[in-house]
Design an enzyme around this catalytic site. Structure first.
Site, PDB file in Angstrom:
ATOM      1  CD  GLU A  14      -7.570  71.337  30.929  1.00  0.00           C
ATOM      2  OE1 GLU A  14      -6.969  71.807  31.916  1.00  0.00           O
ATOM      3  OE2 GLU A  14      -8.290  72.031  30.185  1.00  0.00           O
ATOM      4  CB  THR A  54      -2.270  72.319  35.462  1.00  0.00           C
ATOM      5  OG1 THR A  54      -3.684  72.336  35.645  1.00  0.00           O
ATOM      6  CG2 THR A  54      -1.636  73.344  36.424  1.00  0.00           C
ATOM      7  CE  LYS A 101      -6.737  77.798  31.476  1.00  0.00           C
ATOM      8  NZ  LYS A 101      -6.062  76.639  32.112  1.00  0.00           N
TER       9      LYS A 101
END
Length: 210
Positions: free
Chosen positions: A40, A69, A128
């Site tokens: 990521e 993000t 998450k």
């Protein structure tokens, strides 16, 4: 891509965030070469979209590559255009919804049971737990697995190789790891050291019995 299946198979997501785009790109490619299958690139890094675009070109179309993000719908659309396969969010919001509309699986940031139910409604591929250490560590994950035994949880935040083992033993599907794995590589640090850390983390996540 089937993000849930990939998380189950590989058990580790590397999180790359750097102030040097060239170093960040080298970090992504080095991690991939070292056998880290899920990577990521956080959009908070410098020129992150360019890093994703160039990494996609260098890695080819079949290697999973995520954008992290992802906060807004614009973030999701930009990440999709750059070539990201999946989106990672620190919380629930417009970014997660837009990513789903674009066909990108979402690793959605949650903390509470209410947020878990909301993420399920949004169609998140996995959950998450962030920030995991502050939420209560592996003990909190075990508590969540009481009412949610089948949800794919991915703790993120301050996870070293020892903590990775503990979370996986507590029932995590995978763990997300940033600085304990990446170190200073995305800011120009040693790629040799990065490879060594990648080997250590791969060994750690493979040791825990499913």
């Amino acid at each position: 891509m089937d993000l849930r299946a990939a998380l189950t198979a590989h058990r580790l997501v590397a999180i790359v965030r750097g102030a040097d785009p060239e170093a960040a790109l080298r970090t992504v490619l080095t991690l991939a070469d070292a056998g880290i299958e899920l990577i990521e690139v956080s959009l908070t890094g410098k020129d992150a979209l360019s890093v994703i675009e160039r990494a996609r070109r260098d890695l080819g179309p079949d290697r999973p590559l995520g954008a992290g993000t992802v906060l807004t719908a614009d973030d999701a659309r930009a990440a999709h255009r750059a070539g990201a396969d999946f989106a990672v969010t620190p919380a629930l919001g417009d970014g997660a919804e837009a990513a789903r509309e674009l066909g990108m699986p979402v690793l959605a940031g949650v903390m509470t049971p209410t947020e878990i139910l909301t993420a399920r409604t949004l169609g998140a591929a996995a959950l998450k737990i962030f920030p995991a250490a502050q939420a209560g560590g592996p003990a909190y994950l075990r508590a969540l697995r009481g009412p949610f035994p089948h949800e794919p949880f991915v703790p993120v935040g301050g996870i070293d190789d020892l903590a990775a083992r503990a979370y996986l033993a507590a029932g995590a599907t995978a763990v997300g790891v940033g600085s304990p794995l990446v170190g200073d590589a995305a800011d120009g640090g040693s790629l040799t050291d990065l490879r060594a850390r990648a080997r250590a983390f791969r060994a750690a996540v493979q040791e825990v019995t499913r």
